[in-house]
Scaffold this motif. Structure first.
Motif, PDB file in Angstrom:
ATOM      1  N   ASN A 709      55.975  -5.736  84.760  1.00 29.48           N
ATOM      2  CA  ASN A 709      54.982  -5.948  85.804  1.00 29.48           C
ATOM      3  C   ASN A 709      53.612  -5.954  85.135  1.00 29.48           C
ATOM      4  OD1 ASN A 709      53.983  -5.900  88.707  1.00 29.48           O
ATOM      5  ND2 ASN A 709      53.002  -4.067  87.888  1.00 29.48           N
ATOM      6  N   THR A 710      52.902  -7.054  85.304  1.00 29.58           N
ATOM      7  CA  THR A 710      51.569  -7.151  84.715  1.00 29.58           C
ATOM      8  C   THR A 710      50.552  -6.636  85.724  1.00 29.58           C
ATOM      9  OG1 THR A 710      52.236  -9.063  83.430  1.00 29.58           O
ATOM     10  CG2 THR A 710      49.872  -8.687  83.681  1.00 29.58           C
ATOM     11  N   PHE A 711      49.737  -5.696  85.281  1.00 25.17           N
ATOM     12  CA  PHE A 711      48.750  -5.092  86.188  1.00 25.17           C
ATOM     13  C   PHE A 711      47.370  -5.214  85.583  1.00 25.17           C
ATOM     14  CE2 PHE A 711      46.051  -1.619  87.585  1.00 25.17           C
ATOM     15  CZ  PHE A 711      46.156  -1.711  88.956  1.00 25.17           C
ATOM     16  N   SER A 716      48.656  -7.150  90.684  1.00 26.44           N
ATOM     17  CA  SER A 716      49.924  -7.109  89.973  1.00 26.44           C
ATOM     18  C   SER A 716      50.656  -8.437  90.126  1.00 26.44           C
ATOM     19  CB  SER A 716      50.812  -5.992  90.539  1.00 26.44           C
ATOM     20  OG  SER A 716      50.229  -4.735  90.342  1.00 26.44           O
ATOM     21  N   LYS A 726      53.824 -12.216  93.456  1.00 22.25           N
ATOM     22  CA  LYS A 726      52.723 -11.283  93.702  1.00 22.25           C
ATOM     23  C   LYS A 726      52.934 -10.534  95.018  1.00 22.25           C
ATOM     24  CE  LYS A 726      49.484 -14.670  91.760  1.00 22.25           C
ATOM     25  NZ  LYS A 726      48.236 -15.443  92.045  1.00 22.25           N
ATOM     26  N   ARG A 752      53.921   0.214  85.657  1.00 20.16           N
ATOM     27  CA  ARG A 752      52.870   0.389  86.654  1.00 20.16           C
ATOM     28  C   ARG A 752      53.078  -0.477  87.885  1.00 20.16           C
ATOM     29  NH1 ARG A 752      46.415   1.061  85.263  1.00 20.16           N
ATOM     30  NH2 ARG A 752      45.979   2.386  87.022  1.00 20.16           N
ATOM     31  N   SER A 753      54.295  -0.468  88.420  1.00 27.89           N
ATOM     32  CA  SER A 753      54.591  -1.262  89.609  1.00 27.89           C
ATOM     33  C   SER A 753      54.037  -0.652  90.879  1.00 27.89           C
ATOM     34  CB  SER A 753      56.107  -1.437  89.751  1.00 27.89           C
ATOM     35  OG  SER A 753      56.761  -0.182  89.716  1.00 27.89           O
ATOM     36  N   GLY A 765      49.317  -3.372  97.156  1.00 24.34           N
ATOM     37  CA  GLY A 765      50.226  -3.250  96.030  1.00 24.34           C
ATOM     38  C   GLY A 765      51.647  -3.455  96.498  1.00 24.34           C
ATOM     39  N   TRP A 766      52.565  -3.371  95.548  1.00 22.32           N
ATOM     40  CA  TRP A 766      53.966  -3.569  95.880  1.00 22.32           C
ATOM     41  C   TRP A 766      54.448  -2.566  96.935  1.00 22.32           C
ATOM     42  CZ3 TRP A 766      55.575  -8.042  94.577  1.00 22.32           C
ATOM     43  CH2 TRP A 766      55.240  -8.641  93.360  1.00 22.32           C
TER      44      TRP A 766
END
Length: 842
Positions: A709-711, A716, A726, A752-753, A765-766
């Motif tokens: 996960n790219t933050f 994210s 996303k 960092r999800s 956020g997720w």
């Protein structure tokens, strides 16, 4: 004049005593306070003539083996003894957490002291605490400042009798009264015309009055004194009409409300003052019995219906709950019964009780379906007041025609009733005009009266008001209403917002910490079945973002093996980060509250929309207590606003998301989880479009992501075939709650999800998106984690949940499983959203 005996050491550095002395003198007048230096010569007769004896007790005065006898002058002890003998109101004022003396350490004559209604004063909030005490004393002893209310004029017009008079202007709801030139009064016969053209009319009468004879209803919100210098909040409804118009004119009653208010207070005060705070129901019954003892006539006004409803304000409720807690733990028999009842509640984990339902006094709960309904205007001109009306309504009973209802879970209400606390949160642009928290009793066969929260519209803009319902520390439901404030804008009513309410029983030991942030201030509120504390507001000069990022960066370095620390130093670094978060982010008052309820805590929920702070890292510490990280002590979960309560977490029809660029060991991790869940082999989801279509179809089952996960500060994303996936892509699912039926577990095992990024109106956020879409639970990480450690955490979590552990217990078990490597803080990186007592639906 009212006088008080005030016991404090005036020659000592007793700030609270001196401030209380000044406040009493200012409110009740010079000479109203007899101080410590004269108490040795106070006679029993003088003591009996005093309104109350107020004894200021500091922590040092009640500590030590000898207690009071060591630190309090003998003359003061004799005065206290005399006050107890003569039943003079005795008010212990406990400063900065000073406990009441233990009954076994007091002489026989002084032991009733521990049964008195005490007041607590903190040096941090000394001005407000003393003001509340003085206000309650004024309510009890007749120096209450009258609250102006809506005037109800009964004499609608008074006009000199003359030739060519116009006809009366107020129609059949008004009686006509004439005053004669000999100071008499005559009421005009409604069936006989009396007009200026009749012979001798002008010569006989001097003034024509129109008197309102229509039916009126008025509601008085007043304070009534309780036993022990506290007060009840009373809402009294009175119906009345004028039955003798001439009497109204004779007495020149221009405002019926003021007259009726004084009558009601005079009737209610002597009754309410006989009852303690925890006897509000008995006091209410006695007052209603007195108010409805036949019709009452006041100067030509007949009162034909009266009813009173008593409640407690926040301080009163806190006092009652705290006394219950004290009795529970100071009385050996009560303490044993409490522990036995808790032992019988549900399964255990780690030696702690995780009961699935609350103690149910009064019989077996009945299943009822209820709705939380909130209503507010949609548009308000700046400078105007507005109300948010909240109701707890049984489904099927009438609400406003515009109301939209939704499916409701079973609501369990005991035969004796279940207290439900309703709290509203509003931005700074709406100024609260009263309490932001009220508690009502939900009875099996009737709905409680509506609750009103008042605000002043001060700042133009669109403002969201969140309404939440709680049973102790257990979250029930939430709705939000929006109000648009504009300069010179119109006033438009709004459509009610409704939400289902879960089972409102306070589960033993469940504690919730609400955290809200408006950009400059944090508001904390701690809730539990043992105590409901008032909100604590803490202003901040700088947002915590930079400090949080630095802490996470250091933890990521540790997790990645890039640190030169050994095992002992690694633990010290992680521990120091948790202690610093506890000391700098949690206000001192909230820390004190935590220690009060911590001994019997069974689960801890963090309720917040501002997820920048890694609350899971908290390490509660005091000079006397050190039990490790909070997540080591009890199950810790989060809830986000808009998240509905789910008693079941769906593990059915599991699916797995493994993008092409998956972490090392991702497929082995998936294979292990498949085996635990008994899932059939199938190809993992690799394409963003396929995943989104499955979500929007409403058929998503338990979903496990093994991915990167790219933050960044922009948000994210998960890089998949066909593009980036996303959180914003879940907008439709969130609005339509497409996952509510299956309530699946969503586990994003990635770096960092659980992080969030700012969007148009909130932190997105997720976790927020999946939970608002109806997911039963969400698990994610707060910083980058090791692939092997993350796989072990996931398999331990799934195994515990599938074996029947609650969501919170499964998270706790997985954290404990990860602690064998002292150089790896991965076990602290996970955050779990959902109901801590939810179990798996397989």
């Amino acid at each position: 004049m009212v006088s008080f005996l005030l016991s404090y050491r005036a020659d000592d550095d007793n700030v609270v005593g001196r401030l209380l002395d000044d406040a009493l003198t200012a409110r009740f007048g010079r000479g109203s306070v007899i101080r410590d230096d004269r108490m040795a010569v106070v006679s029993p007769a003088e003591l009996s003539a005093s309104a109350a004896l107020i004894v200021v007790l500091e922590p040092r005065m009640t500590s030590g083996p000898a207690g009071l006898s060591e630190h309090v002058p003998s003359s003061t002890l004799r005065t206290i003894e005399t006050a107890l003998e003569r039943q003079v109101l005795l008010i212990p004022v406990l400063v900065d957490g000073a406990p009441l003396p233990r009954e076994t350490r007091l002489p026989e004559a002084l032991r009733p002291l521990v049964q008195q209604h005490y007041r607590r004063v903190s040096t941090r909030t000394v001005d407000a605490d003393i003001r509340h005490l003085i206000d309650d004393l004024a309510t009890s002893f007749g120096a209450e400042t009258k609250t102006a209310g809506r005037a109800i004029p009964l004499i609608l017009s008074a006009e000199r009798v003359r030739w060519f008079m116009p006809p009366p202007g107020h129609g059949p709801s008004a009686a006509i009264v004439y005053s004669t030139r000999r100071d008499g009064l005559e009421v005009a016969d409604s069936g006989q015309s009396m007009a200026w053209w009749r012979p001798g009319f002008v010569a006989r009468y001097s003034t024509r009055y129109e008197v309102d004879t229509s039916d009126h209803w008025i509601v008085f919100d007043v304070r009534l004194p309780a036993k022990g210098a506290y007060h009840f909040e009373a809402s009294i409804i009175v119906g009345f009409r004028v039955t003798d118009p001439a009497q109204v004119v004779r007495r020149a009653i221009t405002d019926a409300a003021g007259l009726i208010r004084e009558f009601v207070l005079d009737a209610c005060r002597p009754i309410s003052s006989q009852y303690a705070l925890d006897e509000a129901d008995q006091a209410e019954t006695a007052i209603n019995r007195r108010l409805n003892r036949g019709a009452s006539a006041l100067g030509g006004i007949t009162l034909y219906r009266r009813s009173a409803r008593l409640s407690l304000d926040e301080r009163g409720r806190h006092y009652v709950r705290w006394r219950e807690l004290e009795r529970k733990f100071y009385d050996p028999q009560a303490r044993a019964a409490y522990r036995l009842a808790r032992h019988r509640l549900g399964p255990t984990t780690g030696g702690r009780k995780l009961g699935m339902s609350a103690l149910r006094p009064g019989g077996t709960p009945r299943a009822r379906e209820r709705l939380l309904v909130a209503r507010a205007p949609t548009q308000v001109p700046a400078g105007r007041d507005l109300s948010v009306d909240v109701r707890l309504v049984t489904e099927g009973r009438p609400v406003h025609p515009d109301a939209v209802t939704s499916r409701l879970a079973n609501l369990l209400v005991s035969d004796a009733g279940t207290p439900v606390t309703v709290t509203v949160h509003a931005p700074a642009g709406l100024h609260a005009e009263g309490p932001l928290q009220q508690t009502v009793l939900v009875l099996p066969d009737e709905d409680p009266n509506p609750i009103r929260f008042g605000f002043g519209a001060r700042t133009p803009g669109l403002h969201r008001i969140d309404v939440t319902a709680w049973a102790g520390g257990t979250f029930l439901s939430e709705v939000s209403v929006e109000v648009s404030v504009a300069d010179g804008g119109p006033f438009r009513d709004g459509q009610p917002k409704t939400a289902p309410m879960g089972a409102p029983q306070a589960r033993p030991g469940e504690v919730t910490m609400e955290v809200r942030f408006d950009g400059s201030r944090y508001t904390f509120q701690l809730r539990s079945d043992a105590a409901l504390f008032a909100p604590v507001v803490e202003s901040v000069t700088n947002t915590p973002n930079a400090a949080v990022e630095n802490a996470i960066k250091e933890l990521q370095q540790l997790a990645g093996g890039g640190s030169r620390y050994d095992a002992t130093m690694t633990r010290a670094v992680i521990r120091s980060a948790g202690i610093q978060l506890w000391s700098e982010m949690v206000p001192a008052d909230v820390q004190d509250q935590f220690w009060q309820v911590g001994a019997d805590m069974s689960a801890f929920t963090i309720a917040t929309d501002h997820d920048v702070v890694p609350w899971e890292l908290l390490y509660p510490l005091s000079a006397e207590r050190d039990a490790g990280f909070l997540v080591e002590q009890v199950p810790v979960v989060r809830r986000t606003y808009g998240q509905h309560r789910n008693a079941k977490v769906g593990l059915r029809n599991p699916r797995f998301v493994v993008p092409p660029k998956a972490p090392t060991g991702a497929h082995e991790e998936i294979a292990a989880i498949r085996a635990i869940l008994g899932a059939a082999d199938s190809e993992p989801i690799t394409k963003a479009g396929e995943l989104l279509a499955l979500i929007n179809s409403g058929g998503l089952g338990a979903t496990h992501f093994a991915c990167h996960n790219t933050f960044s500060s922009d948000g994210s994303f998960i890089d998949m075939d066909g593009g980036r996936f996303k959180p914003a892509l879940l907008a439709e699912a969130s609005i339509r709650r497409l996952l509510a039926e299956s309530g699946p577990l969503v586990f994003i095992n990635a770096c960092r999800s659980a992080g969030v990024a700012p969007t148009y109106t909130k932190m997105l956020g997720w976790a927020q998106q999946f939970m608002s879409s109806g997911a039963g639970a969400f698990v994610g990480t707060l910083w980058a984690v090791r692939s092997d450690s993350s796989a072990r955490f996931a398999t331990a979590f799934y195994q515990s949940l599938a074996d029947g552990a609650t969501l919170g217990a499964a998270a706790l078990a997985a954290r404990i499983e990860q602690q064998d490597d002292p150089l790896d803080p991965t076990w602290l990186a996970y955050t779990v959203y959902g109901d801590p007592f939810a179990t798996a639906a397989v």
